[in-house]
Scaffold this active site. Structure first.
Site, PDB file in Angstrom:
ATOM      1  N   GLU A  25      -9.502   3.988   1.958  1.00  0.00           N
ATOM      2  CA  GLU A  25      -9.007   4.034   0.581  1.00  0.00           C
ATOM      3  C   GLU A  25      -7.925   3.019   0.293  1.00  0.00           C
ATOM      4  OE1 GLU A  25      -5.708   5.296   2.621  1.00  0.00           O
ATOM      5  OE2 GLU A  25      -7.770   5.910   3.005  1.00  0.00           O
ATOM      6  N   LYS A  60       0.850  -1.201   0.000  1.00  0.00           N
ATOM      7  CA  LYS A  60       0.000   0.000   0.000  1.00  0.00           C
ATOM      8  C   LYS A  60       0.883   1.247   0.000  1.00  0.00           C
ATOM      9  CE  LYS A  60      -3.153   2.578   3.031  1.00  0.00           C
ATOM     10  NZ  LYS A  60      -3.797   2.604   4.361  1.00  0.00           N
ATOM     11  N   ARG A 115      -7.618  -0.140   0.955  1.00  0.00           N
ATOM     12  CA  ARG A 115      -8.112  -1.417   0.426  1.00  0.00           C
ATOM     13  C   ARG A 115      -8.568  -1.279  -1.028  1.00  0.00           C
ATOM     14  NH1 ARG A 115     -12.447  -1.705   5.120  1.00  0.00           N
ATOM     15  NH2 ARG A 115     -10.650  -0.650   6.055  1.00  0.00           N
ATOM     16  N   LYS A 130     -10.079  13.144   8.170  1.00  0.00           N
ATOM     17  CA  LYS A 130      -9.556  12.745   9.472  1.00  0.00           C
ATOM     18  C   LYS A 130      -9.460  13.962  10.387  1.00  0.00           C
ATOM     19  CE  LYS A 130      -6.439   9.059   7.810  1.00  0.00           C
ATOM     20  NZ  LYS A 130      -6.951   7.919   8.571  1.00  0.00           N
TER      21      LYS A 130
END
Length: 465
Positions: free
Chosen positions: A314, A230, A316, A242
């Protein structure tokens, strides 16, 4: 190529390090002259792990340093010393077993790590250690280089390590070992059918466009190992923004990419007889008029549609496209690494890598290697009944569940949809960060499960390290 400056050959003026366990202290004291025994007593040295005492010579010089050691041969036993000792050259007195010698060298070298890129003052003059006899130098050097690469990449601020710079890091590594790299950038992702990677990264500025890095090394007919990492170079959360506290460390959200590059370094340096492929979807998840929205439905490379329940899930999504491509080749082993969920940290804390695996034999090998190489890993279940939590009314699946429970498991089950059956697959949900300093492991970016995975790969494709 990084240079290992703090492990050296013997030189004049080298000071001996005498390792002593508490259980062996009386025996060792019996071999010392009365003055030495008195000095040890005066300094209250009891050979506790991490304790040390300097032994003076006849002329006031340092004759040796006695070091307390753990009874269980703690691999980090020597890592506290570099911060304590004055500059100079030191050597372990007596021969250690190869594994202990390797750990003494590696833990010493890792203890001298600091991220000094933005410091105006030079680093401190660290003490040096003479290579311990019997130390496996290649393993020490390659593990140190890989760990340093992982730490440096994670510690670099997002302003200086965006998707383009992450791709450059892969290209530099590839050039060193004769690998090939293909990078698909921006709208090229749409043209080559990586729509989820594009959707996550399209909101970023033009110079920070999303991309897929595809590194290949080794003979085409060798066993296939594919690593997927990732590479979210910064994660604002997208429109599901966030909080500032949760955003503070999001430069580390490309930690999975850093890990697979570090592992690739170890594999290529060891010239293992396999065909290695490394896939890194590299993006920034930011807010702009073109950002994906909650409720959007995205296509993916595999053909499955995904409803966006939360734009902050995001990682995944970009892994889904990369894993679908990895699975297309049906590799003999598929590993992905990602700073994926806070739920894994809630379950296991920050120092243990969460493992999800569809192969019991592989999971067992990884767990044993983690124990053997001081690289803690804990397996969590791919509990199939929880797949229902990802059901969507409008798409094949949602990228999150509606509830607050089992977040790491549902994330792993989401990824499993893009791997398919018949491929041995291990998914690592990692912190990639030390929240506090310990000897050899300073606060900041950290490699997790790297030594364990290398040991398993050596076992399956090479020889035991």
């Amino acid at each position: 190529m990084a240079v290992l400056e703090h492990l050296v050959e013997w030189e004049a003026g080298t000071i001996g390090l005498i390792p002593v366990k508490k259980s062996g202290l009386e025996t060792w004291l019996a071999s010392q002259p009365q003055a030495g025994r008195a000095w040890i007593a005066a300094n209250n040295f009891t050979a506790e792990p991490g304790q040390s005492v300097t032994m003076p010579g006849l002329n006031g010089e340092i004759a040796a340093i006695v070091v307390g050691m753990a009874e269980d041969d703690d691999p980090w036993a020597f890592s506290a010393l570099p911060a304590k000792l004055a500059p100079g050259t030191y050597a372990v007195a007596g021969a250690l077993a190869p594994r202990q010698a390797g750990w003494a060298a590696l833990s010493w070298a890792l203890a001298t790590y600091s991220f000094g890129r933005y410091k105006s003052r030079p680093e401190r003059d660290w003490p040096r250690l003479v290579w311990p006899e019997h130390a496996p130098r290649d393993w020490v050097l390659n593990t140190w280089r890989a760990t340093t690469l992982v730490r440096d990449l994670i510690n670099t601020p997002a302003a200086d390590l965006g998707p383009a710079e992450l791709a450059t890091a892969a290209e530099i590594l590839a050039a060193e070992y004769g690998a090939t790299v293909k990078v698909i950038v921006g709208d090229g992702l749409i043209a080559e059918n990586y729509p989820a990677i594009h959707a996550v990264g399209r909101a970023a500025a033009a110079q920070r466009q999303p991309r897929l890095v595809d590194l290949v090394w080794g003979k085409a007919d060798a066993p296939k190992l594919t690593l997927v990492g990732k590479g979210v170079c910064f994660d604002s959360g997208g429109l599901d923004l966030k909080s500032s506290g949760n955003m503070k460390l999001m430069k580390k959200d490309m930690g999975g990419a850093a890990h697979v590059l570090g592992l690739a370094l170890m594999i290529m340096a060891a010239k293992l007889p396999l065909r290695l492929r490394v896939l890194i979807p590299a993006v920034e998840n930011v807010v702009s008029a073109d950002a994906m929205r909650p409720g959007d439905v995205l296509p993916t490379r595999k053909g499955l549609s995904v409803e966006i329940g939360n734009t902050d899930a995001e990682g995944r999504l970009i892994l889904a496209d990369a894993l679908a491509e990895a699975a297309r080749e049906k590799p003999d082993l598929l590993i992905d690494m990602a700073t994926l969920t806070g739920a894994a940290r809630t379950a296991l804390g920050t120092e243990i890598a969460a493992l999800f695996c569809n192969d019991d034999g592989l999971a067992g090998d990884i767990a044993r290697a983690g124990e053997a190489w001081a690289d803690p890993v804990w397996r969590l279940p791919l509990h199939r009944p929880y797949r229902r939590l990802l059901d969507s009314k409008v798409a094949d699946l949602n990228n999150v569940s509606d509830g607050p429970y089992a977040g790491a498991i549902t994330a792993a089950l989401f990824l499993a949809e893009f791997v398919g059956p018949g491929i041995p697959w291990a998914h690592f949900d990692i912190m990639a960060w030390n929240t506090a300093s310990r000897p050899g492991r300073p606060d900041g970016g950290e490699a997790m499960a790297l030594r364990a995975l290398y040991a398993v790969i050596m076992q399956r494709f090479g020889t035991n390290p």
